[in-house]
Design an enzyme around this catalytic site. Structure first.
Site, short mmCIF file in Angstrom:
data_model
loop_
_atom_site.label_atom_id
_atom_site.label_comp_id
_atom_site.label_asym_id
_atom_site.label_seq_id
_atom_site.Cartn_x
_atom_site.Cartn_y
_atom_site.Cartn_z
N VAL A 111 8.74 -2.62 -3.01
CA VAL A 111 10.00 -3.09 -2.45
C VAL A 111 10.81 -3.74 -3.56
CG1 VAL A 111 11.08 -4.49 -0.69
CG2 VAL A 111 8.83 -3.51 -0.28
N GLY A 114 0.81 -1.20 0.00
CA GLY A 114 0.00 0.00 0.00
C GLY A 114 0.85 1.26 0.00
N ASP A 140 2.98 -0.78 11.91
CA ASP A 140 2.45 -1.65 10.87
C ASP A 140 2.94 -3.06 11.09
OD1 ASP A 140 1.08 -2.44 8.64
OD2 ASP A 140 2.59 -1.74 7.21
#
Lengths: 1054, 188
Positions: free
Chosen positions: A100, A96, A216
């Site tokens: 990466v 989101g 997160d």
């Protein structure tokens, strides 16, 4: 998507539609009938369009969600070659927040995971914050946390704007699998899973110690490498994107930070408080739950996997539902494990584990078969509730039996092993015992009996692996709380006669094992007694507990002083406090004294009597100073402190108090620099003095040293162990620094911290309100101000601040009222008057407005606001002459105020005062030498003054800076004509014709205007043809012809 | 504090003077300002996360009141510039959302006056909306401009008439027709 588009057909339909729409109803019908005979489909289309007009029907809703489907095919981003100094090798994943990549770093040569954010950094302050926090991340070293090697900014062109895209280069976890994946692949048993969880908690706790919240946590962010060790990745990264709000959800339009499934309730809702350490604890709880049960805690609510729920459903569940009981799940989950998870997953952050380490500790206790700190959900609460409900009807035997059953559960939370406490005992003997005791002695004795039972059990436990001191403290406090609450509920007087000895004994016992826990217990007890208004009881405990004064903090003494002052029988307590004061650790003394005095007496006559007597000892002088600070003579207070320091330079209390005294803006001798000096002196002796760090931070804040203020407030926080007003003050300072540097989201968080510790902190609350205002959340801000005013009517600053917020919210009438209220309460200042004037301006009351500005100028002749606003007002109401001196003064105070200088110059132009106007334009063109406008205006002004020779160089400069501007070129030609420089004028005009041609070709909406102007210029030139040499005249003709050709082309086109 | 310091007004000033660089700078500044306002809107309207382009743009214009004092004449050019920037924001916004995989039900862009119950089920996105607008422009550029000004910039009929130098009644009519046409087109 709509069907294919046939322009010819559509144009026809539109024409019919337009034609029929213009007709009266009757004719329209006929038109449609006629059309139907020729083109039935067309008729239907037109009829639909007409129906849409008639029904006032409008556009359908536009859901971005739908846009997702429509646009997703069109977007596929190619693999970038390199970012920063990293060569991209492959894309690892897309989340989101960003993508990466696996990438190679050249020096040192290593593989890194490169996380590139989706969203650019939008402001200078965001970039600064990113840099600052990246430094923090870089300093995070822990074997369980993936290192952040570098955090950089990658610049990407985006249309006309540049985007500053942040990226992180992180440790690459070789063979990394997500925690859940790993556990499933390796078929780990519950114990090994718990060990991995403990490792994870410890790593997260290490991050917390560096003041970094992960935000997160999810299985994908806890990797298990090929070595079987866990690595937490993306630590603190979630915070790095989005603007200044740091809440989990919605940091920029369309961005949700954090993964909903693992997000804590406070990440969904403001009302639960700030996102903090305990938010990560919650996420760890979800992770643990999933790892141990194979399911998400809310999976029982629906059939669909939680990961596929719409965000709103997840939020709803997290905010309202209860996790499924773990006991109902497989893997032999025990009740204790259920309690642990339940405590981690509490909705209210306050009820969760205070830290990830605490969670890890409880997992460890569980593995070691020790008592876990978590109890079964809310047994105490149920107990109390039950007692309350049955307050009047408690005589019934059933009620008592029930209560004991509930109490039995409570005993289990102490985890007394089965072999220690036989089943029979628990199930039969104990209730019987209580039942008997109650029948014979009544409830009071029953509880006393029950208390001692537990004490006995503890002594039995003493030979076993010991529960930690903090667990013991927690239990003790629960016990005491239960008892006292029951007493209070049954109106049993809580005087010293009951059990104070026992309580004192327990505190001592805990303290003996671990002083820190003793202090916490004492702190908790003190708060509890305060809530229960058990003054007499508290006095008795304090007097019995020989060590009480030693760990009574200044805050507690202050609290007691307050009780003593308020309660009729409080004198004894005051005596006690007075006795305790000298025992309070040195550093806390000044504060304790001041608070004590503040609450103690309403008459100060006695003070004069003893003042002389006391002036011989430094200690007493310091005390006198503290008293004087509170009472009246601020001047004598300063004198007392200074004398005290003279007598004994090492008396830190005096120095600290003096620093505070200088730091108080209410006092005439207020001098933040001096305050900072003395605080620093205190700190050089005692490095971990919270209040001194805090005072230093406040002084630095007043001196405008934002960065130092923040650092030093953080130093204060490092040394805060308990939730005291000092901690609250330190967070306020940190928040202030955030606010100053524009980090509004963090500011809110810091103020939330301050307020969670001390809800009555007016400074924190009103600052929070101001920040809310800046974030556009005006109503919330105003509600906060209301609360400040209610809680603390003496805090008069609130009116000015409220006014500022209202002004920001464009609610001018109430803003004016707030400013006037501040003025009424003696807080008149130039800025308040000036702001009041602004309100009046918006309210259309120019006469009053003018008065306010004049008053502001009177109050502060060097304040720029009053002058500037008055000048603007006079200017806008046509009183230009009058405006001039105020503009001039404004510019004296702020010479670089471009707009105001331009305004002033415009006034001079109006009066044809060319020289003055020119002076200002020259100033501006020197101030902004690359901005063509000021050269242009200088030139035009000189031209108007008839100084063509002077105008030309300025216009040449403008032309050089804006070579493609036709208008600049025209002005220049105009000047050249005046100077009779026909040849040059022609050259410039030839360029201009080219530019006009380009404008026409490109469909410039100004093209007509430019053509017109061009024609005028040529006509002017033609008018001077008698002065020209023949070759020049020929060139003019050429130019005219090409211009005419251009105009013809344009006319044809039209 | 009467006036906010607006570099945009300076840029406008420069654009009036015909500085060609000013226009692109202005677009950047406008973009920045709109995003800034949008962010604050999102913050304020947390409850339903609704982004109304016209509210956004009108707030932007409020900030630009200084425009008048600088005798800014070329309003049409400026409005079309703002509309262009807005378009980029909306389309970009839609695209960016699309690159997120997580449901994305949170934000939506709602356009004014959503009364048509039938139309509620249909949810065009910014991309197709602008697609339809381009089609309308190819048929009738005035109507497209009128639509964009009323819908994106939230201008009244009278203001549109002034900017486009047409009669108020013409503007009103063009607006009705354009809205009906767009509504049909998006429903199709």
């Amino acid at each position: 998507m709509p069907e294919a588009f046939d322009a010819t057909r559509e144009r026809q339909i539109l024409a019919w539609f337009e034609a029929s729409h213009a007709l009266p109803k009757e004719d329209r019908k006929r038109f449609l009938q006629d059309l139907d005979s020729r083109d039935p489909d067309g008729r239907a289309r037109v009829e639909q369009l007409l129906a849409r007009c008639d029904a006032e029907a409008t556009l359908p809703e536009l859901h971005i969600r739908e846009a997702v489907g429509a646009a997703s095919q069109s977007v596929s981003s190619p693999l970038p070659e390199r970012i920063g100094s990293y060569v991209i090798t492959r894309r690892v994943g897309k989340g989101g927040m960003g993508e990466v990549f696996e990438a190679e770093q050249e020096d040192p040569k290593r593989l890194v995971a490169l996380k590139v954010m989706n969203e650019g950094l939008q402001s200078e302050s965001a970039i600064q914050r990113f840099r600052y926090e990246s430094q923090l991340l870089g300093q995070l070293h822990h074997p369980g946390i993936a290192r952040v090697y570098e955090a950089g900014v990658h610049v990407e062109r985006w249309g006309l704007a540049e985007r500053q895209i942040p990226f992180f280069a992180m440790e690459y976890v070789t063979g990394g699998r997500s925690l859940t994946q790993y556990a499933a692949d390796e078929q780990l048993d519950a114990r090994r899973r718990i060990r991995l969880l403990i490792e994870t908690c410890r790593a997260v706790a290490a991050g917390h110690e560096q003041l970094i919240i992960h935000r997160d946590l999810k299985p994908g962010n806890v990797l298990v490498g090929s070595d079987g060790k866990i690595k937490v990745i993306d630590f603190g990264v979630a915070r790095q994107v989005g603007p200044d709000t740091a809440r989990g959800i919605e940091t920029a339009p369309g961005f949700v930070i954090g993964t909903p499934m693992y997000m804590s309730p406070e990440q969904f809702s403001d009302e639960l408080g700030a996102v903090g350490v305990r938010s990560d604890v919650y996420s760890l709880g979800v992770l643990a739950y999933e790892l141990l049960s194979g399911q998400h805690p809310f999976q029982h609510l629906k059939d669909r996997p939680v990961g596929e729920w719409p965000l709103g459903d997840v939020a709803h569940a997290v905010l309202t539902a209860r996790p499924a009981k773990l006991t109902s799940l497989e893997r032999g989950a025990s009740a204790e494990l259920g309690w642990v998870l339940d405590k981690a997953l509490r909705r209210s952050p306050d009820e969760r584990y205070g830290s990830a380490s605490d969670l890890a500790d409880d997992f460890e206790r569980f593995l070691a078969n020790e008592a876990v700190m978590a109890g079964p959900p809310s047994s105490l609460y149920r107990l109390r509730k039950f007692a309350r409900r049955n307050r009047l009807a408690v005589v019934g035997g059933t009620a008592i039996a029930l209560m004991l059953a509930v109490g039995g559960v409570w005993i289990l939370s102490a985890k007394i092993e089965n072999d220690l406490l036989s089943r029979t005992f628990r199930e039969q003997q104990l209730p019987e015992l209580f039942d008997n005791v109650f029948r014979t002695h009544g409830i009071e004795t029953a509880w006393r009996q029950r208390g001692s039972e537990i004490l006995d059990m503890e002594s039995l436990l003493a030979g076993r692996p010991q529960p930690s001191a903090s667990a013991l403290a927690q239990q003790s406090l629960s016990l005491i709380e239960a008892k006292l609450t029951i007493y209070a509920d049954y109106d049993i007087p809580l005087d010293g006669s009951i059990e104070s000895d026992e309580v004192a004994r327990r505190i001592n016992a805990v303290y003996a094992r671990q002083p820190g826990s003793g202090q916490a217990l004492w702190d908790g007890l003190s708060g509890l007694l305060f809530t229960l208004k058990a003054w007499g009881f508290m006095g008795a405990v304090v007097s019995l507990d020989s060590q009480a004064p030693e760990w009574a903090s200044s805050d507690q003494l202050a609290r007691w002083s307050k009780i003593g002052a308020e309660q009729p029988g409080g004198v004894a307590l005051m005596r006690l406090v007075q006795d305790c004061l000298p025992l309070v650790p040195d550093r806390q003394m000044g504060k304790a004294w001041r608070l004590f005095v503040q609450n103690y007496s309403s008459s100060w006559d006695w003070l004069n009597d003893i003042e002389n007597e006391m002036s011989r000892s430094a200690n007493h002088l310091a005390w006198l100073g503290a008293v004087r600070t509170m009472v009246d003579g601020e001047e004598s207070a300063g004198r007392h402190f200074r004398s005290a320091i003279e007598l004994d330079p090492t008396l830190l209390v005096a120095r600290f108090s003096l620093a505070h005294y200088y730091g108080n803006p209410e006092f005439a001798e207020h001098d933040p620099a001096e305050a900072a000096l003395h605080f620093t002196a205190c700190l050089s002796r005692v490095g971990d003095w919270t209040d001194a760090w805090n005072g230093l931070a406040t002084a630095e804040a007043r001196l405008g040293r934002t960065e130092e203020a923040e650092n030093h407030a953080r130093r204060a926080l490092e040394n805060v162990r308990f939730r005291t007003s000092s901690a609250s003050g330190a967070w306020t300072n940190v928040g202030w620094a955030h606010m100053q540097s524009g980090r509004l989201g963090e500011a809110i968080e810091s103020f939330d911290m301050a307020l969670s510790i001390q809800a009555s902190n007016s400074v924190a609350r009103s600052n929070r309100a101001t920040v809310l205002g800046k974030l556009g959340r005006h109503d919330e801000g105003l509600a906060e101000f209301d609360r400040v005013e209610r809680d603390n009517p003496d805090y008069v600053k609130v009116h000015n601040k409220r006014g500022q917020l209202l002004l920001l919210a464009k609610r001018y009438a109430p803003a004016l009222a707030a400013f006037d209220r501040a003025i009424e309460l003696g807080k008149e200042s130039a800025s308040i008057q000036s702001n009041a004037g602004v309100c009046l301006h918006k309210l259309g009351r120019p006469q009053e407005e003018e008065q306010r500005y004049r008053r502001a100028i009177e109050l502060d002749p060097d304040g720029v606001d009053g002058h500037r606003n008055l000048a603007l007002l006079l200017h806008s109401t046509g009183r230009m002459r009058e405006a001039i001196p105020f503009y001039e003064r404004t510019l004296e105070l702020e010479p670089t105020d471009v707009q105001r200088r331009a305004n002033l110059a415009n006034i001079h132009l109006e009066f044809e005062e060319w020289a003055q106007a020119e002076e200002h334009f020259v100033f501006l063109s020197e101030l902004h030498p690359v901005d063509p406008i000021w050269h242009l205006r200088t030139g035009l002004t000189r031209q108007s003054a008839g100084n063509s020779a002077g105008a030309l160089p300025a216009l040449d400069a403008a032309r050089g800076l804006a070579p493609k501007s036709v208008w600049v070129r025209f002005s220049q030609v105009h000047s050249l004509l005046h100077a009779r420089e026909h040849e040059r004028a022609l050259t410039e005009l030839r360029d201009a014709v080219e530019m006009v041609r380009v404008a026409v070709a490109e469909g410039d909406p100004n093209a007509d205007k430019k053509c017109g102007r061009m024609k005028t210029m040529l006509e002017k030139l033609r008018a001077t043809e008698w002065e020209m040499d023949p070759p020049v005249r020929a060139r003019l003709s050429d130019l005219e012809q090409s211009m005419e050709a251009l105009l013809r082309e344009r006319a044809d086109e039209k | 504090m009467t006036e906010a310091e607006e570099p945009i007004t300076l840029l406008l000033n420069r654009m009036c003077a015909g500085d060609p660089g000013a226009e692109s700078d202005l677009a950047t500044a406008v973009h920045e300002a709109l995003r800034d306002i949008a962010r604050r809107h999102m913050d304020r309207e947390r409850a339903d996360h609704t982004l109304q382009p016209s509210a956004l743009v009108s707030e932007f214009y409020l900030r630009l009141r200084a425009m008048k004092t600088y005798g800014f004449e070329n309003r049409r050019q400026f409005y079309s510039l703002v509309a262009g920037v807005m378009r980029r924001i909306l389309v970009d916004y839609a695209r960016r959302r699309s690159s997120e995989k997580r449901g994305g039900a949170l934000q939506r862009v709602a356009f004014d006056a959503l009364d048509d119950p039938e139309a509620k089920n249909v949810s065009p996105d910014a991309v197709s909306l602008y697609g339809a607008l381009d089609e309308l422009r190819s048929l009738d550029s005035i109507k497209a401009d009128v639509f964009e000004m009323s819908f994106v910039s939230g201008l009244s009929n009278a203001e549109i008439a002034e900017v486009l130098e047409i009669g108020t009644r013409d503007a009103e009519r063009a607006r009705t027709l354009a809205r009906a046409w767009m509504g049909e087109r998006l429903r199709a």
